[in-house]
Scaffold this motif. Structure first.
Motif, PDB file in Angstrom:
ATOM      1  N   GLN A 223     -10.670  21.060  -2.441  1.00 42.06           N
ATOM      2  CA  GLN A 223     -11.624  20.887  -3.528  1.00 42.06           C
ATOM      3  C   GLN A 223     -12.502  19.640  -3.362  1.00 42.06           C
ATOM      4  O   GLN A 223     -13.336  19.346  -4.223  1.00 42.06           O
ATOM      5  N   CYS A 224     -12.289  18.899  -2.282  1.00 43.13           N
ATOM      6  CA  CYS A 224     -13.075  17.674  -2.060  1.00 43.13           C
ATOM      7  C   CYS A 224     -14.543  18.028  -1.778  1.00 43.13           C
ATOM      8  O   CYS A 224     -14.858  19.096  -1.239  1.00 43.13           O
ATOM      9  N   ARG A 225     -15.419  17.113  -2.147  1.00 46.96           N
ATOM     10  CA  ARG A 225     -16.863  17.320  -1.984  1.00 46.96           C
ATOM     11  C   ARG A 225     -17.444  16.220  -1.096  1.00 46.96           C
ATOM     12  O   ARG A 225     -17.109  15.054  -1.235  1.00 46.96           O
ATOM     13  N   VAL A 226     -18.346  16.635  -0.165  1.00 43.11           N
ATOM     14  CA  VAL A 226     -18.969  15.706   0.785  1.00 43.11           C
ATOM     15  C   VAL A 226     -20.442  15.567   0.461  1.00 43.11           C
ATOM     16  O   VAL A 226     -21.128  16.544   0.117  1.00 43.11           O
ATOM     17  N   ALA A 227     -20.954  14.340   0.560  1.00 39.22           N
ATOM     18  CA  ALA A 227     -22.383  14.088   0.328  1.00 39.22           C
ATOM     19  C   ALA A 227     -22.856  12.975   1.264  1.00 39.22           C
ATOM     20  O   ALA A 227     -22.071  12.121   1.689  1.00 39.22           O
ATOM     21  N   GLY A 228     -24.161  13.004   1.623  1.00 44.41           N
ATOM     22  CA  GLY A 228     -24.757  11.923   2.412  1.00 44.41           C
ATOM     23  C   GLY A 228     -24.861  12.190   3.892  1.00 44.41           C
ATOM     24  O   GLY A 228     -25.048  11.263   4.676  1.00 44.41           O
ATOM     25  N   LEU A 229     -24.714  13.445   4.319  1.00 38.19           N
ATOM     26  CA  LEU A 229     -24.769  13.765   5.753  1.00 38.19           C
ATOM     27  C   LEU A 229     -26.016  14.561   6.113  1.00 38.19           C
ATOM     28  O   LEU A 229     -26.008  15.400   7.014  1.00 38.19           O
ATOM     29  N   SER A 230     -27.100  14.280   5.446  1.00 38.88           N
ATOM     30  CA  SER A 230     -28.321  15.053   5.700  1.00 38.88           C
ATOM     31  C   SER A 230     -29.022  14.639   6.992  1.00 38.88           C
ATOM     32  O   SER A 230     -29.493  15.479   7.755  1.00 38.88           O
ATOM     33  N   THR A 231     -29.087  13.348   7.257  1.00 39.73           N
ATOM     34  CA  THR A 231     -29.781  12.863   8.468  1.00 39.73           C
ATOM     35  C   THR A 231     -28.875  11.884   9.204  1.00 39.73           C
ATOM     36  O   THR A 231     -28.620  10.773   8.717  1.00 39.73           O
ATOM     37  N   VAL A 232     -28.391  12.315  10.382  1.00 39.90           N
ATOM     38  CA  VAL A 232     -27.492  11.479  11.175  1.00 39.90           C
ATOM     39  C   VAL A 232     -27.975  11.488  12.619  1.00 39.90           C
ATOM     40  O   VAL A 232     -28.303  12.544  13.176  1.00 39.90           O
ATOM     41  N   HIS A 233     -28.019  10.305  13.241  1.00 41.60           N
ATOM     42  CA  HIS A 233     -28.435  10.180  14.650  1.00 41.60           C
ATOM     43  C   HIS A 233     -27.310   9.529  15.433  1.00 41.60           C
ATOM     44  O   HIS A 233     -26.618   8.638  14.939  1.00 41.60           O
ATOM     45  N   GLY A 295     -24.535  16.648  18.362  1.00 41.07           N
ATOM     46  CA  GLY A 295     -23.803  17.907  18.272  1.00 41.07           C
ATOM     47  C   GLY A 295     -23.515  18.261  16.819  1.00 41.07           C
ATOM     48  O   GLY A 295     -23.951  17.574  15.895  1.00 41.07           O
ATOM     49  N   GLU A 296     -22.772  19.343  16.639  1.00 45.35           N
ATOM     50  CA  GLU A 296     -22.413  19.762  15.297  1.00 45.35           C
ATOM     51  C   GLU A 296     -20.959  19.373  15.000  1.00 45.35           C
ATOM     52  O   GLU A 296     -20.078  19.529  15.857  1.00 45.35           O
ATOM     53  N   PHE A 297     -20.765  18.883  13.788  1.00 48.08           N
ATOM     54  CA  PHE A 297     -19.431  18.418  13.387  1.00 48.08           C
ATOM     55  C   PHE A 297     -19.062  19.000  12.021  1.00 48.08           C
ATOM     56  O   PHE A 297     -19.901  19.406  11.245  1.00 48.08           O
ATOM     57  N   ASN A 298     -17.764  18.998  11.815  1.00 43.75           N
ATOM     58  CA  ASN A 298     -17.283  19.444  10.510  1.00 43.75           C
ATOM     59  C   ASN A 298     -16.314  18.398   9.973  1.00 43.75           C
ATOM     60  O   ASN A 298     -15.704  17.669  10.725  1.00 43.75           O
ATOM     61  N   VAL A 299     -16.266  18.277   8.632  1.00 48.91           N
ATOM     62  CA  VAL A 299     -15.449  17.259   7.965  1.00 48.91           C
ATOM     63  C   VAL A 299     -14.067  17.835   7.686  1.00 48.91           C
ATOM     64  O   VAL A 299     -13.932  18.900   7.073  1.00 48.91           O
ATOM     65  N   GLN A 300     -13.068  17.111   8.162  1.00 52.63           N
ATOM     66  CA  GLN A 300     -11.679  17.523   7.944  1.00 52.63           C
ATOM     67  C   GLN A 300     -11.005  16.509   7.019  1.00 52.63           C
ATOM     68  O   GLN A 300     -11.070  15.302   7.245  1.00 52.63           O
ATOM     69  N   VAL A 301     -10.361  17.019   5.971  1.00 54.02           N
ATOM     70  CA  VAL A 301      -9.734  16.157   4.968  1.00 54.02           C
ATOM     71  C   VAL A 301      -8.241  16.449   4.923  1.00 54.02           C
ATOM     72  O   VAL A 301      -7.806  17.599   4.945  1.00 54.02           O
ATOM     73  N   ASN A 302      -7.449  15.369   4.862  1.00 51.88           N
ATOM     74  CA  ASN A 302      -5.999  15.499   4.765  1.00 51.88           C
ATOM     75  C   ASN A 302      -5.524  14.697   3.555  1.00 51.88           C
ATOM     76  O   ASN A 302      -5.780  13.505   3.445  1.00 51.88           O
ATOM     77  N   SER A 303      -4.818  15.373   2.644  1.00 51.45           N
ATOM     78  CA  SER A 303      -4.265  14.706   1.463  1.00 51.45           C
ATOM     79  C   SER A 303      -2.977  15.386   1.061  1.00 51.45           C
ATOM     80  O   SER A 303      -2.895  16.612   1.016  1.00 51.45           O
ATOM     81  N   ASN A 304      -1.962  14.572   0.764  1.00 53.45           N
ATOM     82  CA  ASN A 304      -0.656  15.092   0.340  1.00 53.45           C
ATOM     83  C   ASN A 304      -0.081  16.083   1.351  1.00 53.45           C
ATOM     84  O   ASN A 304       0.565  17.065   0.981  1.00 53.45           O
ATOM     85  N   GLY A 305      -0.351  15.826   2.655  1.00 56.84           N
ATOM     86  CA  GLY A 305       0.172  16.696   3.693  1.00 56.84           C
ATOM     87  C   GLY A 305      -0.583  18.001   3.851  1.00 56.84           C
ATOM     88  O   GLY A 305      -0.188  18.865   4.618  1.00 56.84           O
ATOM     89  N   HIS A 306      -1.689  18.134   3.133  1.00 57.85           N
ATOM     90  CA  HIS A 306      -2.485  19.356   3.197  1.00 57.85           C
ATOM     91  C   HIS A 306      -3.804  19.059   3.909  1.00 57.85           C
ATOM     92  O   HIS A 306      -4.604  18.252   3.430  1.00 57.85           O
ATOM     93  N   GLN A 307      -4.010  19.672   5.045  1.00 58.75           N
ATOM     94  CA  GLN A 307      -5.212  19.422   5.842  1.00 58.75           C
ATOM     95  C   GLN A 307      -6.161  20.596   5.737  1.00 58.75           C
ATOM     96  O   GLN A 307      -5.768  21.750   5.900  1.00 58.75           O
ATOM     97  N   VAL A 308      -7.432  20.280   5.441  1.00 57.35           N
ATOM     98  CA  VAL A 308      -8.446  21.316   5.257  1.00 57.35           C
ATOM     99  C   VAL A 308      -9.725  20.913   5.966  1.00 57.35           C
ATOM    100  O   VAL A 308     -10.164  19.763   5.882  1.00 57.35           O
ATOM    101  N   SER A 309     -10.329  21.877   6.671  1.00 59.93           N
ATOM    102  CA  SER A 309     -11.664  21.674   7.221  1.00 59.93           C
ATOM    103  C   SER A 309     -12.651  22.200   6.189  1.00 59.93           C
ATOM    104  O   SER A 309     -12.678  23.401   5.887  1.00 59.93           O
ATOM    105  N   ILE A 313     -20.698  21.910   7.667  1.00 59.41           N
ATOM    106  CA  ILE A 313     -21.032  21.557   9.051  1.00 59.41           C
ATOM    107  C   ILE A 313     -22.352  20.793   9.044  1.00 59.41           C
ATOM    108  O   ILE A 313     -23.343  21.223   8.440  1.00 59.41           O
ATOM    109  N   PHE A 314     -22.354  19.642   9.701  1.00 56.40           N
ATOM    110  CA  PHE A 314     -23.583  18.844   9.762  1.00 56.40           C
ATOM    111  C   PHE A 314     -23.926  18.560  11.228  1.00 56.40           C
ATOM    112  O   PHE A 314     -23.069  18.624  12.114  1.00 56.40           O
TER     113      PHE A 314
END
Length: 324
Positions: A223-233, A295-309, A313-314
């Motif tokens: 349920q985590c939300r990501v913001a701020g990855l619009s322009t990355v070099h 390249g293209e990357f994806n954000v992976q989050v781990n909390s309470n032993g639960h890992q989610v991608s 994709i940014f």
């Protein structure tokens, strides 16, 4: 008149002095003492008054339900003939000398008075309020119906209601246990500060309404939300934020376990990008990273032993070229 009394309400009975043959005595100078004791031998104030020759009324107001111990003492101070015997319903004593004391003991049942809503209270309220209930958990209360002096009723049948107002209005349920006790519960979906009310017929019980803080649930990585990855070099330090939420969408509290964030390349030939959490405040993590390659990357989050991608994709663009 020796019948059940009601706690918190005046009650009375009559003492009639009789001889051994159940004849009512006509003496008018008897001294009558009536004592009533509640639990723990606490005495109840009794008003004794003559209501006729050889008759006396006892008026009292019991405070505690249960069995009362009644003691009646009669001191016959008139001229007593040797052939006269005094009796009070059971005991017989010789009447050769004056004065002659007589003593009689009995029990009297006191039942609880009518329901008195302002005297009802939640058991362990202080501990309950500070327990730290989370959303989706059951916030439970228990109470017992009592009369105006605090005696517990032995049967149910009263319609108590429990409800809460705050970030969302919630109506709970109250279960009548049938023995005078009630179990109430509310399940909250939104975290925050609430005011809980327990009422009967629109009247609040003791200490109602009261405040309670409902905490968010455990962080749900999905349920985590990501913001701020619009322009990355590549080759340039960048930042983005991850907002931690529980399974119901509430922002996680600062007391939550640490969140671990990683940037994983879609192309397996590229290496993972190290990510550092540089700031945390009210469930929002500020993450810093410095990608070495495009390249293209994806954000992976781990909390309470639960890992989610996360489905986010940014793209990291090649480094900017500056012309001389």
């Amino acid at each position: 008149g020796h019948v059940n009394a009601t706690a918190g309400h005046p009650a009375s009975f009559t003492v009639v002095a009789k001889d051994a043959w159940s004849n009512q005595l006509e003496a008018c100078n008897d001294e009558v003492t009536i004592s009533i004791f509640e639990k723990q031998k606490e005495s109840v104030s009794v008003l004794v008054a003559p209501v006729g020759v050889g008759c006396y009324s006892a008026t009292f107001t019991p405070n505690v339900s249960g069995t009362l111990h009644v003691e009646v003492a009669i001191l016959h101070v008139g001229v007593v003939e040797p052939t006269v015997k005094l009796d009070a319903e059971a005991a017989v004593i010789s009447g050769k000398l004056a004065p002659i004391p007589f003593y009689k003991a009995s029990n009297l049942m006191v039942v609880p008075g009518p329901l008195h809503v302002p005297s009802c209270r939640v058991a362990g309220l202080n501990a309950l309020v500070h327990r730290g209930t989370r959303v989706s958990e059951e916030f439970s209360v228990s109470l017992h119906a009592v009369d105006m002096v605090g005696n517990e009723t032995a049967s149910g049948g009263f319609d108590f209601c429990v409800a809460a107002s705050g970030p969302a209005d919630v109506t709970g349920r109250m279960i009548d246990m049938g023995n005078g006790s009630y179990k109430g519960s509310i399940v909250f979906a939104v975290s925050g500060d609430y005011t809980v009310s327990i009422t009967h017929g629109g009247m609040h019980i003791n200490a109602s309404p009261f405040k309670v803080n409902i905490l968010p649930g455990l962080t749900d990585a999905g349920q985590c939300r990501v913001a701020g990855l619009s322009t990355v070099h590549s080759g340039r330090k960048s930042f983005f934020t991850v907002t931690a939420h529980d399974s119901l969408g509430n922002i996680a509290s600062p007391s939550q376990p640490e969140l671990f964030v990683a940037l994983v390349p879609v192309d397996s030939h590229l290496g993972s990008v190290p990510t550092h959490i540089v700031k945390y405040e009210e469930g929002i993590y500020v993450c810093a990273f410095d990608p070495a390659a495009a390249g293209e990357f994806n954000v992976q989050v781990n909390s309470n032993g639960h890992q989610v991608s996360l489905p986010h994709i940014f793209k990291v663009s090649p480094a900017l070229i500056s012309c001389p």
